[in-house]
Design a protein around this motif. Structure first.
Motif, mmCIF file in Angstrom:
data_model
loop_
_atom_site.group_PDB
_atom_site.id
_atom_site.type_symbol
_atom_site.label_atom_id
_atom_site.label_comp_id
_atom_site.label_asym_id
_atom_site.label_seq_id
_atom_site.Cartn_x
_atom_site.Cartn_y
_atom_site.Cartn_z
ATOM 1 N N ILE A 1 5.172 55.824 23.664
ATOM 2 C CA ILE A 1 6.133 55.453 24.699
ATOM 3 C C ILE A 1 7.220 54.594 24.058
ATOM 4 N N MET A 2 8.460 55.009 24.221
ATOM 5 C CA MET A 2 9.595 54.282 23.665
ATOM 6 C C MET A 2 10.149 53.356 24.752
ATOM 7 N N ASP A 3 10.148 52.067 24.456
ATOM 8 C CA ASP A 3 10.607 51.116 25.485
ATOM 9 C C ASP A 3 11.955 50.507 25.121
ATOM 10 N N ASN A 4 12.643 51.116 24.146
ATOM 11 C CA ASN A 4 13.914 50.513 23.694
ATOM 12 C C ASN A 4 15.124 51.413 23.918
ATOM 13 N N TYR A 5 15.014 52.341 24.866
ATOM 14 C CA TYR A 5 16.178 53.157 25.215
ATOM 15 C C TYR A 5 16.465 53.064 26.719
ATOM 16 N N HIS A 6 16.348 51.862 27.263
ATOM 17 C CA HIS A 6 16.609 51.697 28.702
ATOM 18 C C HIS A 6 18.044 51.229 28.974
ATOM 19 N N PHE A 7 18.775 50.840 27.927
ATOM 20 C CA PHE A 7 20.186 50.436 28.057
ATOM 21 C C PHE A 7 20.391 49.327 29.091
ATOM 22 N N GLY A 8 19.490 48.386 29.105
ATOM 23 C CA GLY A 8 19.655 47.232 29.999
ATOM 24 C C GLY A 8 18.762 47.287 31.225
ATOM 25 N N GLY A 9 18.170 48.444 31.496
ATOM 26 C CA GLY A 9 17.256 48.543 32.632
ATOM 27 C C GLY A 9 17.569 49.741 33.509
ATOM 28 N N TYR A 10 16.803 49.860 34.571
ATOM 29 C CA TYR A 10 16.925 51.016 35.460
ATOM 30 C C TYR A 10 18.327 51.062 36.089
ATOM 31 N N GLY A 11 18.991 52.190 35.919
ATOM 32 C CA GLY A 11 20.333 52.336 36.501
ATOM 33 C C GLY A 11 21.427 51.620 35.730
ATOM 34 N N LYS A 12 21.069 50.948 34.650
ATOM 35 C CA LYS A 12 22.083 50.263 33.822
ATOM 36 C C LYS A 12 22.564 51.223 32.731
ATOM 37 N N TYR A 13 23.746 50.960 32.231
ATOM 38 C CA TYR A 13 24.282 51.844 31.192
ATOM 39 C C TYR A 13 25.264 51.053 30.335
ATOM 40 N N ASN A 14 25.652 51.626 29.207
ATOM 41 C CA ASN A 14 26.766 51.059 28.443
ATOM 42 C C ASN A 14 27.691 52.191 28.007
ATOM 43 N N GLU A 15 28.782 51.825 27.384
ATOM 44 C CA GLU A 15 29.794 52.801 26.984
ATOM 45 C C GLU A 15 29.203 53.827 26.002
ATOM 46 N N GLY A 16 28.316 53.351 25.129
ATOM 47 C CA GLY A 16 27.689 54.251 24.153
ATOM 48 C C GLY A 16 26.916 55.375 24.840
ATOM 49 N N LEU A 17 26.192 55.025 25.880
ATOM 50 C CA LEU A 17 25.428 56.036 26.622
ATOM 51 C C LEU A 17 26.364 57.038 27.294
ATOM 52 N N LEU A 18 27.415 56.530 27.920
ATOM 53 C CA LEU A 18 28.369 57.425 28.601
ATOM 54 C C LEU A 18 29.030 58.358 27.596
ATOM 55 N N ASN A 19 29.409 57.808 26.431
ATOM 56 C CA ASN A 19 30.031 58.644 25.399
ATOM 57 C C ASN A 19 29.067 59.708 24.898
ATOM 58 N N PHE A 20 27.802 59.323 24.771
ATOM 59 C CA PHE A 20 26.798 60.302 24.339
ATOM 60 C C PHE A 20 26.706 61.441 25.350
ATOM 61 N N ILE A 21 26.671 61.111 26.638
ATOM 62 C CA ILE A 21 26.561 62.130 27.698
ATOM 63 C C ILE A 21 27.770 63.069 27.674
ATOM 64 N N ARG A 22 28.955 62.495 27.451
ATOM 65 C CA ARG A 22 30.179 63.323 27.368
ATOM 66 C C ARG A 22 30.126 64.220 26.139
ATOM 67 N N TRP A 23 29.705 63.631 25.015
ATOM 68 C CA TRP A 23 29.603 64.406 23.769
ATOM 69 C C TRP A 23 28.618 65.565 23.941
ATOM 70 N N PHE A 24 27.477 65.289 24.554
ATOM 71 C CA PHE A 24 26.433 66.297 24.725
ATOM 72 C C PHE A 24 26.949 67.452 25.585
ATOM 73 N N TYR A 25 27.691 67.097 26.609
ATOM 74 C CA TYR A 25 28.253 68.129 27.488
ATOM 75 C C TYR A 25 29.276 68.982 26.737
#
Ligand SMILES: *Cc1c(COP(=O)(O)O)cnc(C)c1O
Length: 304
Positions: free
Chosen positions: A222-246
């Motif tokens: 179980i990986m507990d270090n990819y929550h980006f601040g917690g449930y429903g939280k995010y940062n710019e890196g995560l958003l950029n990753f989602i855009r890149w993946f799309y």
């Protein structure tokens, strides 16, 4: 019966992992049903059957205002001829968000309760009160995780998925992880990416494995270090990753669950967590309905 669509597995080709001798594929549970999509389809399937067996007319469940589970339960209830009631955490905010609007459009009765009351969701006294208020119902717990949900999620992996060495999934309440844990083979390793902050998730999953009498044949982590601040939280890196993946693969990920899981998997590939020759299957657990609400709430324009 909720009828599933055929579930595709798509290979994700990209130089970063090809050069390391690693294959990565994604199982598109987001396409399993137009409305009751993703892992929620599997979690609801046997609960709906049980509700029918018991002759229930109404499904009642709990969730947050943006919950994929609320959305999927309203859709499944509607298509299977049930009334539905959603007990929603927190105060009503108007205008209602897209998740609740569509739940209501599918006939769900929405009932807001304050956070303190909501915490009593598993308390038999509170549940009795709900029966007094709303009449008889079949209760589906928050996030839909119970033994019948796990029976459903243990059908996510099929015979043909034995070729994969690693399976990756997001973890919320863990019902999906538990079903996968029950169905991996001895040579497979299951990786769960917690969408919630905290190390509690390790003991929580371990005690649920015991409660539900699941002895995984393979390994799990179980990986507990990819929550980006917690449930429903995010940062710019995560958003950029989602855009890149799309842009790269044409597949939408949500910022609450699947985006975090996939970014975690790619990060682990970068860090050489996976040995050469690994054949990884990421489970796309769905949740696409939540993207509209997320965009609306934070003024974003993530791809749908
Ligand atoms: C609900 C949900 C999860 C979490 O599933 P659990 O079985 O509660 O762990 C993961 N991904 C998506 C998209 C979900 O909607």
């Amino acid at each position: 019966m909720l009828i599933p669509n055929e579930i595709l597995i798509q290979e994700l080709k990209y130089p970063l992992w090809k050069d390391k001798g690693i294959h990565l594929a994604i199982k598109r549970l987001d396409q399993v049903h137009s409305l009751a999509s993703g892992n929620k389809f599997f979690k609801l399937k046997y609960n709906i059957e049980q509700a029918k067996k018991e002759g229930k007319k109404t499904l009642l469940t709990f969730g947050g205002a943006f919950s994929n589970h609320i959305y999927a339960t309203s859709a499944a209830a509607d298509s299977e001829g049930f009334e539905s009631i959603g007990i929603i955490r927190g105060e009503e905010t108007l205008p209602l968000n897209p998740t609740l609007r569509s739940a209501i459009a599918r006939g769900m009765k929405i009932h807001f309760v304050d956070r303190e009351t909501y915490r009593k969701k598993n308390d038999p006294v509170f549940q009795k009160q709900l029966t007094a208020d709303f009449g008889d119902f079949y209760l589906i717990p928050e996030g839909g995780t119970n033994i019948l949900a796990i029976k459903g999620t243990s059908e996510i992996l099929q015979e043909s998925d034995q070729i994969f060495t690693h399976i990756g999934t997001s973890i919320g309440t863990g019902g999906t992880f538990l079903g996968l844990a029950a169905s991996i083979n001895a040579d497979q390793k299951l990786l769960g990416f917690s969408a919630l902050k905290g190390e509690f998730i390790h003991s929580e999953i371990n005690s649920k494995l015991q409660d539900f009498l699941i002895l995984p044949k393979g390994h799990f982590a179980i990986m507990d270090n990819y929550h980006f601040g917690g449930y429903g939280k995010y940062n710019e890196g995560l958003l950029n990753f989602i855009r890149w993946f799309y842009d790269e693969f044409g597949i939408s990920l949500d910022p609450v669950y699947t985006g975090k899981m996939m970014m975690g998997l790619v990060d682990l590939i970068k860090k050489d967590y996976f040995p050469e020759g690994s054949n990884i299957l990421a489970i796309h657990t769905g949740g696409l309905q939540g993207i509209a609400g997320f965009n609306h709430r934070f003024g974003l324009s993530l791809p749908l």
